[in-house]
Scaffold this active site. Structure first.
Site, mmCIF file in Angstrom:
data_model
loop_
_atom_site.group_PDB
_atom_site.id
_atom_site.type_symbol
_atom_site.label_atom_id
_atom_site.label_comp_id
_atom_site.label_asym_id
_atom_site.label_seq_id
_atom_site.Cartn_x
_atom_site.Cartn_y
_atom_site.Cartn_z
ATOM 1 N N HIS A 92 88.750 13.552 15.123
ATOM 2 C CA HIS A 92 89.625 14.682 14.813
ATOM 3 C C HIS A 92 90.954 14.174 14.266
ATOM 4 O O HIS A 92 91.453 13.133 14.695
ATOM 5 C CB HIS A 92 89.874 15.532 16.062
ATOM 6 N N LYS A 535 93.841 28.208 22.343
ATOM 7 C CA LYS A 535 94.397 28.873 21.161
ATOM 8 C C LYS A 535 94.042 30.354 21.157
ATOM 9 O O LYS A 535 94.827 31.206 20.735
ATOM 10 C CB LYS A 535 93.858 28.190 19.907
#
Length: 897
Positions: A92, A535
């Protein structure tokens, strides 16, 4: 003071600004290296002190825990035999530090280690040490912190191999050796199986990354095979050189002699090359012959790239070349190694048998012929689209499978799974997207046949919402002749976390999926997404829903007799599930770990956790200690505070707080129509996309909405502005509301904090992230960069108020006058760091404002710079300066995303 700094920064010319930014960035790289090395120095001092107690989370402390609780060897052996821990490296884009800087930091660590023994150096050696240090620091200064070219998948694969090749290969067997040594002092008969392994997504994680596909999977495994075989052959060469025992002065077991005879008969030319003397030195001969056989493995051609789902070139290749004298798999190599070890031990030779040979056995057990087992990940919608197209192209259905109700989709998949025909026959005219899905599964089958089943450890389906998401993967496996590849649903949103056990309940009771589970040994992996759930719903709701989901999964596992391994998709920042790993594992619900654990190790955490040998060992022992301690059955534990089950009123309180925090978080982030504008202007989210830190795009789609933004750049951008908002927003209002209704509730929350590891870990992490935030700096971002002054002041005021509420409530519950009063070392570290990050933040604000005024980021290569206008060159230089600040702030605050 703030105005004075802003004046100095504003009046700095660009060349001066760049030099200052680089100076602070290099400073942080040096400080980070010194801090990491101090962890090693502190541990060494701890072990040298005979009066000290074992470090918390250490293997020594774990063995002491066994002794205090009078846990018998039989119980421990049973637990060790069922344990399985995977640390899964990912690519990532949170690693803002270049490999060139990481290797220089490692060199500085080596020099710091030498300096601890300066009293043993001569004057000449001390002078050389100083010259070496000066050289590394000079090179660090002259190395560009900003990548000029975006990394390609091959670069990420090489970076992952760097940690495997340079650190993990040596650290993992050292960890096992230390654990065995400590255990055998109290439990001499215990055997420690290879339950800790390293996995990887690098080259196999296709979700939202158009640059990752079957070819990158093959590239990763082919390269990893080359590296691991080089390691094995080097060790065998050294063992052959060392083991000069003569047959006249030593003995070998009949089994080893028979194996030696077979090898010599199979390799007559090489046996003759070794010479008659080697025949009189059986151990040297055996290691030499093993070295030769592994050389044939290394000489085997790599699995061909650009495989097509309609053909099977690998099978043809294997039929033509055969295995010859090469080892067919790592198990065959292990059998030879154990044969030699048994013979050495029978002959009374323990130094080699239990030393370098045992180390090699551990390495082969852990790394096989693939080094790190790869996971493959793909989005559930890609599977649905591929099934829909196949049904239409083959004429089985004219309608769109994707639009059908779930029950009808399941019925279609049942028919496909029970149909003995192969639907994906050659010659079908399919889209590139569907062909890619089929090629992936064919490639998985072929690499598992070549490297062993563990080479591709599992298939992860992102955004799993229903049973059909699992059956679709099962269908593709069936089409390619795969019947035992673990299918792993990834539950990422708050709603999916709440529904995950219902989805798995339908899967576990479905006859076709039950049959597949039987082939997988009745074992099911379940991945839980920390980043996207945070999130989606905020840090408190995400943490609580993850806790409850794990608790329900443990109950589901017991009810169906299916072993569930929870795969924790954690990131580096608190907003993505980061934080101290030992405490995090102990904070999981009772019986949810049960000896089985998978954890992602992402981004900048790789260099932080695995960039240095001793630090890597420390981090791995923390995982082992936490997993083992959490998995010991409660009936074997004397200490009452271990595995505490939350009280009914605690659960009700957390649910109430979670609902309130969720509402507050969603109201600001998703329901305020102006928030997206504030976010895009107050943070460097758009500029981060220009920082060459990973091959994966920042968004899943081309949409602009927050929902389409990946959790990584979401966290990264808030860390840059010092708001650190995703890691705490919504918590303070929920706590304040709860306490205002009844002041006596403070005592309840304080009791929960002291007695419940889940809440203790959550609030301690919250203290850390609140301490890293700096509202005064953050509001300068909003004031200077948000064009609408009214919008800037309104949202900044809301965030400030919530921050203050959160600090007050957390401090009241935890105790003390200030955040982190109960963790003075961490408190002091953050207090010392923050002021040095401030200048970088001010530079970033001013430079962002200038860059945006000129039209935004622009990069130019050397040739383009010659043709560019003065304004374009200014934009390019400003872009570079902004990217430098992003790197510098990331190095300063450590948790980038």
């Amino acid at each position: 003071m703030e105005q004075e700094i802003l004046r100095i920064v504003s009046e700095s010319d660009l060349d001066t600004a760049i030099d200052v930014i680089r100076a602070f960035t290099v400073y942080f790289h040096l400080v980070n290296t010194a801090e990491q090395y101090h962890r090693i120095r502190r541990r060494r001092a701890h072990e040298l002190d005979p009066q000290s107690t074992p470090q918390r989370g250490s293997l020594e402390a774990l063995v002491e825990f066994f002794k205090r609780n009078q846990i018998d060897g039989e119980t421990l052996q049973k637990l060790f035999n069922q344990m399985s821990i995977d640390l899964v490296f990912t690519a990532h884009p949170t690693e803002a530090t270049r490999r060139s800087l990481i290797t220089k930091s490692r060199r500085i660590t080596e020099l710091l280690n030498k300096s601890d023994h300066a009293d043993l150096m001569t004057q000449r050696e001390r002078e050389q040490w100083q010259r070496d240090l000066d050289t590394v620091i000079d090179l660090l200064w002259r190395t560009d912190a900003v990548r000029q070219v975006r990394p390609q998948p091959l670069d990420e694969i090489k970076m992952g191999i760097y940690y495997l090749d340079e650190i993990i290969y040596y650290a993992l067997p050292d960890l096992y050796a230390e654990f065995e040594e400590l255990l055998h002092k109290e439990y001499p008969d215990l055997v420690v199986p290879p339950f800790l392994r390293v996995g990887s997504w690098i080259g196999g994680d296709q979700d939202g990354n158009p640059f990752i596909h079957a070819d990158t999977l093959l590239t990763a495994l082919n390269q990893q095979r080359n590296y691991i075989l080089i390691h094995y052959r080097r060790t065998l060469f050294e063992l052959a050189r060392e083991c000069s025992q003569s047959i006249d002065h030593s003995t070998v077991t009949p089994e080893l002699q028979a194996s030696l005879d077979r090898d010599m008969a199979a390799m007559p030319e090489y046996t003759e090359e070794l010479g008659p003397q080697t025949a009189l030195e059986p151990y040297r001969a055996k290691f030499s012959l093993m070295w030769k056989r592994l050389g044939e493995n290394r000489a085997m051609p790599p699995i061909p790239q650009q495989l097509s789902w309609s053909s099977s070139p690998l099978a043809d290749q294997q039929e033509e070349t055969g295995q010859g004298i090469a080892y067919k798999d790592a198990e065959e190599l292990l059998a030879d190694l154990r044969l030699v070890q048994d013979s050495l031990l029978a002959d009374g030779e323990t130094t080699i048998a239990q030393g370098p040979l045992q180390t090699l056995i551990r390495q082969v057990e852990s790394f096989g012929f693939y080094f790190a087992a790869l996971d493959v990940r793909q989005h559930s919608e890609r599977h649905s689209s591929a099934v829909s197209e196949l049904l239409q192209v083959t004429g089985l259905r004219k309608d769109d499978y994707k639009t059908l109700p779930e029950q009808e989709r399941v019925q279609i998949l049942e028919n496909l799974l029970q149909d003995p025909r192969i639907l994906t026959r050659p010659g079908l005219k399919l889209s590139p997207e569907t062909s890619q899905i089929l090629t992936n599964f064919q490639t998985i089958r072929q690499v598992r046949e070549t490297f062993g089943k563990r080479a591709v450890n599992c298939y992860i389906t992102s955004m799993s919402h229903s049973l059909s998401d699992l059956l679709e993967v099962q269908f593709f496996c069936k089409e390619m002749g795969i019947y035992d590849l673990p299918i792993v649903p990834l539950f990422e949103t708050i709603d999916d976390l709440r529904r995950c056990t219902d989805i798995l309940e339908t899967a576990f009771t479905h006859p076709l999926y039950q049959e597949y589970l039987k082939n997988c040994g009745y074992e099911q992996q379940v991945m839980l997404g920390y980043s996207d759930s945070s999130k989606d719903g905020g840090i408190l709701t995400s943490s609580w829903e993850l806790y409850q989901a794990q608790s329900r999964l443990a109950t589901l596992s017991q009810r169906h007799g299916i072993t569930i391994t929870i795969f924790h998709g954690r990131g580096g920042a608190i907003g993505r599930g980061g934080g101290p790993i030992y405490q995090a594992i102990l904070a999981q619900p009772p019986v949810s770990v049960n000896g089985r654990l998978r954890i992602t190790e992402q981004g900048e955490m790789l260099s932080f956790k695995y960039g240095i040998h001793d630090i890597a060992i420390r981090n791995m022992e923390l995982v082992i200690a936490g997993a083992v301690q959490s998995s010991i059955p409660i009936e074997h534990i004397v200490e009452s505070q271990v595995h505490p089950k939350p009280k009914t009123d605690w659960v009700a309180t957390m649910t109430r707080l979670s609902n309130s925090a969720h509402s507050r978080y969603r109201k600001l982030i998703y329901e305020d129509p102006a928030f997206l504008t504030f976010f895009e202007q107050a943070t460097p989210i758009k500029e981060i996309g220009w920082l060459n830190i990973g091959s994966r795009p920042a968004r899943r789609t081309v949409g602009r909405a927050i929902e389409e933004l990946r959790a990584i750049p979401w966290i990264f951008s808030w860390m840059q502005t010092r708001y650190v908002l995703p890691s705490w927003y919504g918590v303070g209002g929920a706590l304040e509301e709860y306490l205002q209704e009844d002041p006596d509730r403070l005592a309840q929350l304080q009791q929960m904090y002291k007695q419940w590891p889940f809440l203790q870990t959550f609030l301690d992490n919250l203290q850390m992230t609140l301490s890293k935030a700096d509202m005064s700096i953050a509001h300068v971002y909003a004031h200077f960069l948000v064009e609408d002054r009214g919008l800037s002041e309104r949202i900044a005021r809301e965030i400030q108020s919530e921050y203050e509420r959160t600090c007050r409530a957390v401090t009241a519950i935890v105790g003390g006058r200030n955040l982190l009063d109960n963790s003075p070392t961490l408190q002091e570290s953050i207090r010392r760091r923050n002021p040095y990050v401030d200048p970088l933040s001010y530079f970033q604000i001013i430079l962002l404002k200038r860059l945006r005024a000129l039209g935004g980021p622009l990069t130019l290569d050397a040739e383009a710079q010659k043709q560019a206008s003065a304004e374009e060159n200014e934009r390019a230089r400003l872009t570079y300066a902004v990217l430098l600040t992003i790197n510098g702030i990331a190095a300063g605050v450590r948790n980038t995303g």
